[in-house]
Design an enzyme around this catalytic site. Structure first.
Site, PDB file in Angstrom:
ATOM      1  CE  LYS A   1      29.849  10.124 -22.817  1.00 23.47           C
ATOM      2  NZ  LYS A   1      29.082  10.937 -21.857  1.00 23.47           N
TER       3      LYS A   1
ATOM      4  CE  LYS B   1      27.822   6.871 -19.152  1.00 21.21           C
ATOM      5  NZ  LYS B   1      27.723   8.224 -18.520  1.00 21.21           N
TER       6      LYS B   1
HETATM    7  N1  C2G Z   1      23.909  13.758 -10.650  1.00 23.06           N
HETATM    8  C1  C2G Z   1      23.688  14.219  -9.350  1.00 23.06           C
HETATM    9  N2  C2G Z   1      23.416  13.326  -8.377  1.00 23.06           N
HETATM   10  C2  C2G Z   1      23.358  11.995  -8.641  1.00 23.06           C
HETATM   11  C3  C2G Z   1      23.580  11.525  -9.955  1.00 23.06           C
HETATM   12  C4  C2G Z   1      23.853  12.449 -10.960  1.00 23.06           C
HETATM   13  O1  C2G Z   1      23.727  15.432  -9.088  1.00 23.06           O
HETATM   14  N3  C2G Z   1      23.074  11.119  -7.612  1.00 23.06           N
HETATM   15  C5  C2G Z   1      24.220  14.758 -11.682  1.00 23.06           C
HETATM   16  C6  C2G Z   1      25.595  14.551 -12.335  1.00 23.06           C
HETATM   17  O2  C2G Z   1      26.617  15.148 -11.563  1.00 23.06           O
HETATM   18  C7  C2G Z   1      25.415  15.251 -13.685  1.00 23.06           C
HETATM   19  C8  C2G Z   1      23.907  15.029 -13.976  1.00 23.06           C
HETATM   20  O3  C2G Z   1      23.282  14.645 -12.728  1.00 23.06           O
HETATM   21  O4  C2G Z   1      25.651  16.652 -13.554  1.00 23.06           O
HETATM   22  C9  C2G Z   1      23.673  13.934 -14.994  1.00 23.06           C
HETATM   23  O5  C2G Z   1      24.274  12.751 -14.521  1.00 23.06           O
HETATM   24  P1  C2G Z   1      24.769  11.664 -15.612  1.00 23.06           P
HETATM   25  O6  C2G Z   1      23.658  11.347 -16.531  1.00 23.06           O
HETATM   26  O7  C2G Z   1      25.461  10.568 -14.865  1.00 23.06           O
HETATM   27  O8  C2G Z   1      25.823  12.538 -16.416  1.00 23.06           O
HETATM   28  P2  C2G Z   1      27.356  12.212 -16.737  1.00 23.06           P
HETATM   29  O9  C2G Z   1      27.496  10.770 -17.062  1.00 23.06           O
HETATM   30  O10 C2G Z   1      28.149  12.798 -15.636  1.00 23.06           O
HETATM   31  O11 C2G Z   1      27.549  12.975 -18.129  1.00 23.06           O
HETATM   32  O12 C2G Z   1      29.929  15.892 -20.998  1.00 23.06           O
HETATM   33  C10 C2G Z   1      29.689  15.444 -19.701  1.00 23.06           C
HETATM   34  C11 C2G Z   1      28.791  14.248 -19.634  1.00 23.06           C
HETATM   35  O13 C2G Z   1      27.749  14.252 -20.559  1.00 23.06           O
HETATM   36  C12 C2G Z   1      28.244  14.169 -18.212  1.00 23.06           C
END
Ligand code: C2G
Length: 138
Positions: free
Chosen positions: A44, A46
């Site tokens: 991705k 990342k």
């Molecule tokens: N999250 C949240 N509030 C934030 C930051 C993150 O509620 N201030 C939630 C995101 O919406 C997600 C979870 O925490 O549901 C994990 O966030 P990330 O690690 O940023 O996940 P993401 O990059 O969205 O990866 O297949 C889907 C991906 O793996 C999702």
């Protein structure tokens, strides 16, 4: 036993993550978190600060989390839902209506929870990279 599943990278674990996990757990009795492997993240474009093993170790220490599994591809979700007998897939609101999750409604409930405003891994990295505030000149 109501089983809940959520996906994420969970790098530099912060209170936005914790509040998502707390609310996800409250939707059932058992919470599974599938966290992106370093290889999946690389795909991705990342790169997490902490590697997969460290992110897994930190999540396993969170009281709301019952099991951590690897997220290795976008295509594994139906298999995850069937293998772990998942009743609800939960994601933060930034994924609301996404093709990446909506199709799972044929297999289980899909719930999007509001994100916690004011915190994100990206913001933390940015702010920590700021130079120390200039000291008062001698
Ligand atoms: N999250 C949240 N509030 C934030 C930051 C993150 O509620 N201030 C939630 C995101 O919406 C997600 C979870 O925490 O549901 C994990 O966030 P990330 O690690 O940023 O996940 P993401 O990059 O969205 O990866 O297949 C889907 C991906 O793996 C999702």
């Amino acid at each position: 036993m109501k089983r809940v599943l959520t996906y994420g990278t969970y790098d530099l674990l912060h209170y936005g993550h914790i509040r998502l996990l707390k609310r996800a757990k409250a939707l059932g009795d058992y919470l599974i978190v599938a966290i992106s492997t370093d290889e999946f993240n690389a795909g991705k474009g990342k790169k997490a600060y902490h590697n997969y093993e460290t992110r897994k170790e930190m999540l396993e220490a969170v009281r709301y989390v019952d099991l951590v599994i690897p997220e290795e591809s976008w295509e594994q979700k139906i298999n995850d839902v069937l293998t772990y007998k998942v009743d609800v897939v939960v994601m933060g609101g930034d994924w609301r209506g996404s093709d990446r999750f909506e199709y799972l409604k044929d297999y289980c409930e899909v719930v999007y929870l509001d994100r916690t405003e004011g915190v994100s891994t990206t913001q933390i990295k940015k702010e920590l990279n700021l130079q120390e505030p200039p000291g008062i000149p001698d």
